[in-house]
Structures are given as C-alpha cells and as structure tokens.
Design a protein around this motif. Structure first.
Motif, PDB file in Angstrom:
ATOM      1  N   SER A 120       0.823  -1.209   0.000  1.00 60.94           N
ATOM      2  CA  SER A 120       0.000   0.000   0.000  1.00 60.94           C
ATOM      3  C   SER A 120       0.854   1.254   0.000  1.00 60.94           C
ATOM      4  O   SER A 120       0.507   2.258  -0.637  1.00 60.94           O
ATOM      5  CB  SER A 120      -0.928   0.010   1.227  1.00 60.94           C
ATOM      6  N   THR A 123       2.153   1.707  -3.620  1.00 62.26           N
ATOM      7  CA  THR A 123       1.165   2.024  -4.655  1.00 62.26           C
ATOM      8  C   THR A 123       0.239   3.182  -4.268  1.00 62.26           C
ATOM      9  O   THR A 123      -0.376   3.791  -5.145  1.00 62.26           O
ATOM     10  CB  THR A 123       0.276   0.803  -4.943  1.00 62.26           C
ATOM     11  N   ARG A 125      -2.486   2.652  -2.729  1.00 65.26           N
ATOM     12  CA  ARG A 125      -3.833   2.078  -2.816  1.00 65.26           C
ATOM     13  C   ARG A 125      -4.031   1.039  -1.716  1.00 65.26           C
ATOM     14  O   ARG A 125      -3.073   0.534  -1.140  1.00 65.26           O
ATOM     15  CB  ARG A 125      -4.049   1.404  -4.180  1.00 65.26           C
ATOM     16  N   ASP A 126      -5.297   0.691  -1.484  1.00 57.56           N
ATOM     17  CA  ASP A 126      -5.573  -0.389  -0.539  1.00 57.56           C
ATOM     18  C   ASP A 126      -5.142  -1.716  -1.148  1.00 57.56           C
ATOM     19  O   ASP A 126      -4.975  -1.833  -2.380  1.00 57.56           O
ATOM     20  CB  ASP A 126      -7.070  -0.432  -0.204  1.00 57.56           C
ATOM     21  N   ASN A 254     -12.040   8.095   1.490  1.00 58.11           N
ATOM     22  CA  ASN A 254     -11.069   8.621   0.517  1.00 58.11           C
ATOM     23  C   ASN A 254     -11.488  10.051   0.214  1.00 58.11           C
ATOM     24  O   ASN A 254     -12.639  10.436   0.451  1.00 58.11           O
ATOM     25  CB  ASN A 254     -10.990   7.760  -0.755  1.00 58.11           C
ATOM     26  N   GLY A 303      -8.186   2.450   1.082  1.00 57.44           N
ATOM     27  CA  GLY A 303      -7.374   3.476   0.431  1.00 57.44           C
ATOM     28  C   GLY A 303      -7.618   4.853   0.999  1.00 57.44           C
ATOM     29  O   GLY A 303      -7.348   5.867   0.349  1.00 57.44           O
TER      30      GLY A 303
END
Length: 340
Positions: A120, A123, A125-126, A254, A303
C-alpha cells in the motif's frame, strides 16, 4: 564505537515493537474467552479463572502474564490477578465497554492486510480489493456476516464513548433540525436530542443500518416524535431540510468520496446551514498513536486516510464550505465548525 551494553535498551525496545502484534492478539483472546467478565472484584488465580472460562490453566497464566506486562490486568505477589481500569473496559457489561471495538480492530482478516502494508505504501492504494475482489464494506457484509455484526456493535460502542463529549461542544441553540449523516444507529443524534429538547433530528444512513436504529429513535421510542429516519447514500445525496449537518468520522474513506459528501451539502442545503465535522487528526493532540494506526488501517482497507489538521481544513474549504472554528472534543477527536 557504541558498546553492546549502551544499545541494549534500544535493541529490546525495537524487538518489543516488532512483536507488538502479540499485544493485539492477547487483547482479542481475552475478549473471546470472556476473561474480564470471569474475573470478579476479588483477585483470582489462573487456575480459578481457567475453571470458569473452560481454558487450560498454564496457557491462560501465560496470556495473563502478557496482558499484565501491558498493564491490562494486574498481578499481586501471590500469583493472583486483579482488574485495572483498563481491563474493566473489556467487560461486556461495562457501560463504557470497548470489547467489540477490540474485536473489530483485531478481526482475523486484518492480519494479512498488515503483512502487506509495504504494498500500500508503494502504490498508494488499498490491498483489500486485490485480495478479495470486492470493495471492503461490500465484502465484509457479503462474505463475513459475523464480522459485519461486530462492526455494527463496535460503532455503537465508539458512539457511546464520544457522544456525550461531542453533544457537549456542538453549538446548538434554540429549536433546529440536525441531520446526522452516516450516523449509524443514531447514538450521537439521540444524545443531542436528549440534551436539547427543542431540537429535531434526521438520521441518514444505509437502509440496513437505519433499520437497526437506536430504540429511542424508532416507533414507540422516547425520541421518535422528534426524529425522521431516512436511508440513502451520502455520496450521492443528503437531506435538504436540515439547519445543521453532522459528519462524525466518515470523511476518511477517501478524499473523492469525502468531497462528494460535503459537496452534496453545499448543493442541497440552504445558505448559512451549519456543517459540523468530528474527526481524528494525525498531527494534533495526545491521541496521535491511535490516529496514526487508524490512518494506516484505512489505507489498507479502503485506500483512505486520517487527516492532518491542515489537510482536512483544505478539503472542507475546497468543497465550498467556510470554516468558522476548530476545537478539541476530547484527547483524540476535534470538531470543525463550518457553514455553507
């Protein structure tokens, strides 16, 4: 050259932190075993507690020893264990119990996520979607109904913990209509209505959540005559007829969703409507260790994030709201007062 003796405390502290998952696992085991419930006001030995909860005495003694090291329970000089102010929070019958919150934070699926935190971080992201092929809450409710039930109970406990403090600082005066957006079972809204008899309320959340609203808010409840239960998706819409909108700990999913929720208020609400946002800051207050841990957990699952003070204020103002004030609610939450 640094001697081995001079670095030993740092070495031990680092290794203790690397094994800190054992503390989380010990807390979960204590709740699952009903350990805090089994221990009464009088101190008891591990053997005595093992007979009550149906556990093996020696492993239970080792679990208690671990929890004592973390100052959850206390041990006297005769090998008996006693409650502390911390362990009492694990009792299921305590008015301020955190037992379901402990379970939610240590659900079995969390361990695999923590092991992929580096992904994570790389990236941004989740990792949950890649692991399970569904968004976090969608998968939890579809695949893990027992975990979803723990979540609902945990959110009720979280609301109970902070509702009184939040209700005490929200600047309500006179008869107004307050919409609790994503308000769960409505414990905060109920606390507000009890504190301010002239106020009316709207509880707005998903249909399945609103269906399980606090009994005080449902038909026949003490506050039912002053409440409207309304279901929907706050990323798409919010009620249009409120004077004040409350967002408690729901803006961290988010930034895109958070901006959509606040933007719906800007587009829908009357000019001058109040918007109160209760959130944890990762860079302000004594609750930073808790907030930074939740920040990383949200990165892994959805995320999302827990904001710094400035990043959340920037998000609120980019959404078209005007910030009027920021003040602490307690040691780990802040209130942002804004207006359309």
């Amino acid at each position: 050259m640094v001697s081995e003796t001079s670095t030993e405390p740092q070495l031990l502290e680092l290794l203790e932190r690397a094994l800190s998952a054992s503390c989380a696992a010990s807390l979960r085991a204590a709740v699952k075993l009903g350990l805090a419930d089994a221990l009464g006001e009088a101190p008891a030995t591990a053997d005595e507690l093992a007979a009550v909860i149906g556990a093996a005495p020696d492993p239970l003694r080792r679990l208690l020893r671990s929890l004592t090291c973390h100052e959850v329970f206390a041990e006297d000089g005769t090998g008996r264990f006693a409650h502390t102010e911390v362990s009492r929070l694990l009792r299921s019958d305590a008015p301020d119990s955190l037992s379901h919150l402990v379970l939610w934070m240590t659900e079995p699926w969390t361990w695999e996520l923590w092991g992929r935190l580096d992904e994570s971080v790389r990236t941004g992201r989740d990792v949950f979607f890649d692991l399970h092929g569904q968004e976090f809450f969608e998968h939890v409710r579809a695949a893990w109904p027992e975990s979803a039930a723990v979540f609902d109970l945990a959110m009720t406990q979280a609301s109970k913990q902070s509702a009184t403090a939040i209700a005490g600082v929200l600047p309500l005066a006179g008869g107004r209509t307050v919409a609790d957006i994503g308000g769960g079972q409505g414990f905060l809204l109920a606390s507000l209505l009890e504190r301010h008899p002239g106020v009316r309320g709207i509880l707005f959340d998903r249909p399945d959540v609103v269906a399980g609203a606090d009994p005080r808010l449902r038909d026949g409840g003490a506050l039912a005559g002053r409440v409207r239960l309304e279901s929907g998706d706050c990323r798409k819409e919010v009620p249009a007829d409120a004077d004040v909108y409350v967002f408690k700990n729901i803006l961290g999913t988010n930034d895109e969703d958070a901006a959509a929720m606040l933007g719906n208020v800007v587009r829908t609400a009357r000019s001058g409507a109040g918007v109160w946002i209760v959130e944890n800051f990762v860079d302000d207050g004594p609750g930073r260790r808790f907030s930074t841990a939740m920040d990383l957990r949200m990165l892994l699952t959805v995320g999302g994030r827990k904001h710094t003070r400035q990043s959340l204020l920037d998000l609120v103002e980019r959404s078209g709201l005007t910030v009027r004030d920021v003040q602490p609610v307690n040691s780990y939450q802040h209130l942002i007062e804004a207006t359309t």
